[in-house]
Design a protein around this motif. Structure first.
Motif, PDB file in Angstrom:
ATOM      1  N   GLN A 119       0.827  -1.207   0.000  1.00 18.31           N
ATOM      2  CA  GLN A 119       0.000   0.000   0.000  1.00 18.31           C
ATOM      3  C   GLN A 119       0.863   1.259   0.000  1.00 18.31           C
ATOM      4  O   GLN A 119       0.559   2.230  -0.700  1.00 18.31           O
ATOM      5  N   GLU A 123       0.903   4.072  -3.109  1.00 19.06           N
ATOM      6  CA  GLU A 123       0.696   5.507  -2.891  1.00 19.06           C
ATOM      7  C   GLU A 123       1.884   6.310  -3.397  1.00 19.06           C
ATOM      8  O   GLU A 123       1.713   7.357  -4.049  1.00 19.06           O
ATOM      9  N   ASP A 126       1.842   6.556  -7.210  1.00 21.13           N
ATOM     10  CA  ASP A 126       0.582   7.030  -7.794  1.00 21.13           C
ATOM     11  C   ASP A 126      -0.145   5.913  -8.552  1.00 21.13           C
ATOM     12  O   ASP A 126      -0.573   6.081  -9.698  1.00 21.13           O
ATOM     13  N   VAL A 128      -2.599   3.899  -6.774  1.00 21.88           N
ATOM     14  CA  VAL A 128      -3.690   3.444  -5.902  1.00 21.88           C
ATOM     15  C   VAL A 128      -4.953   3.164  -6.700  1.00 21.88           C
ATOM     16  O   VAL A 128      -5.633   2.149  -6.494  1.00 21.88           O
TER      17      VAL A 128
END
Length: 321
Positions: A119, A123, A126, A128
């Motif tokens: 995760q 993030e 970029d 997600v």
């Protein structure tokens, strides 16, 4: 194992059968810095990376990565490095998140820590919004970013980037550049091979130029540009006929021509040289649309050192060397 150099190469030689591809390469990359390795196709860039990452055994010479010998301490090298090659190495049938979690588990992270790290990287890069889509649906730039993210599941001490932005559009390339800058800021030692000269200029602390298996120049971008020395003048002719005639008339060091833009550029030896060029054009009745003077660029350095003309900024480096 801490040493001052993240990468140290002394008299590296590599033969494939009877062909000597690397002919005595010497390089040092200080910890937390980036060295960009430039060179034309077949110069030996990828072979250097393969030796450094233990994918190819050197014929002779001393090669240390993070203080480990690439021949005698291969496991130490492999535990210290990350490698992003010219070709994306992902499972296209799994999602981006699944690829990252799988890589985390291969690095012996617990399921919870692998998911957490995945995760974080989604993030950071970029990704997600596309995290739960299959990788086969990703654009080229997204695949490249995910490939780099997978390499960073456990941050390496030394990272090899072999043509990491080849084929990317300008926006995707800029995103990759920003990610690479963040890695440098985090203290990771990076060796970058590239033929995008602007990339080396923007990112690298030092640049080495390799040609025919030998390092032929090394220094900062400013030092290499200063070595070329001369300014460049670019003339844009008014007509296609005028351009064709000017090509016949103008000759000199580092000359570059572009028929599409009707431009001719050449190294000059001061204002008197510019006046002689303008007098020559006027003598033959040739008109120009514009004239500009520029300082040497890395393109000029590359052309001057390798004796090759034409743009190298869009070439794809060969995978065999």
């Amino acid at each position: 194992m801490m040493t001052e150099s993240g990468i140290r190469i002394r008299d590296l030689r590599k033969k494939f059968q009877k062909v000597e591809v690397l002919k005595g390469v010497d390089l040092d990359v200080q910890r937390g810095t980036m060295l960009a390795l430039l060179g034309p196709n077949g110069a030996g860039k990828t072979t250097v990376v393969k030796v450094l990452s233990t994918l190819s055994r050197p014929t002779s010479g001393e090669v240390l990565v993070n203080g480990y010998d690439v021949v005698k301490q291969r496991n130490g090298v492999r535990s210290s490095i990350g490698l992003v090659s010219q070709f994306v190495s992902l499972d296209w049938m799994h999602t981006g998140r699944e690829n990252l979690i799988m890589m985390g588990r291969l690095h012996r992270l617990s399921p919870a820590n692998a998911a957490l790290r995945a995760q974080q990287l989604l993030e950071q890069f970029d990704l997600v919004d596309a995290a739960d889509n299959r990788v086969k649906t990703y654009s080229g730039g997204m695949k490249r970013r995910l490939d780099l993210a997978a390499t960073l599941i456990v941050p390496p001490s030394v990272l090899f980037l072999d043509e990491p932005t080849t084929g990317l559009d300008p926006r995707s390339r800029a995103t990759m550049w920003e990610a690479i800058k963040q890695l440098l800021a985090a203290g990771i030692t990076i060796l970058l091979t590239t033929q995008y000269l602007e990339e080396a200029d923007q990112l690298a602390d030092r640049i080495a130029v390799i040609d025919d298996g030998r390092i032929i120049a090394e220094g900062t971008a400013a030092e290499l540009k200063q070595g070329v020395g001369k300014e460049r003048v670019e003339l844009v002719l008014t007509s296609a006929g005028g351009y064709a005639r000017a090509v016949e008339l103008i000759d000199g060091e580092g000359i570059q021509r572009d028929e599409v833009t009707r431009s001719i550029s050449i190294f000059i030896d001061g204002a008197a040289h510019v006046k002689r060029l303008l007098d020559l054009l006027e003598q033959h009745g040739l008109e120009i649309d514009s004239l500009s003077l520029t300082k040497p660029t890395l393109d000029d350095v590359f052309f001057a050192l390798t004796h090759r003309e034409g743009s190298t900024t869009t070439e794809h480096a060969g995978a065999t060397q």
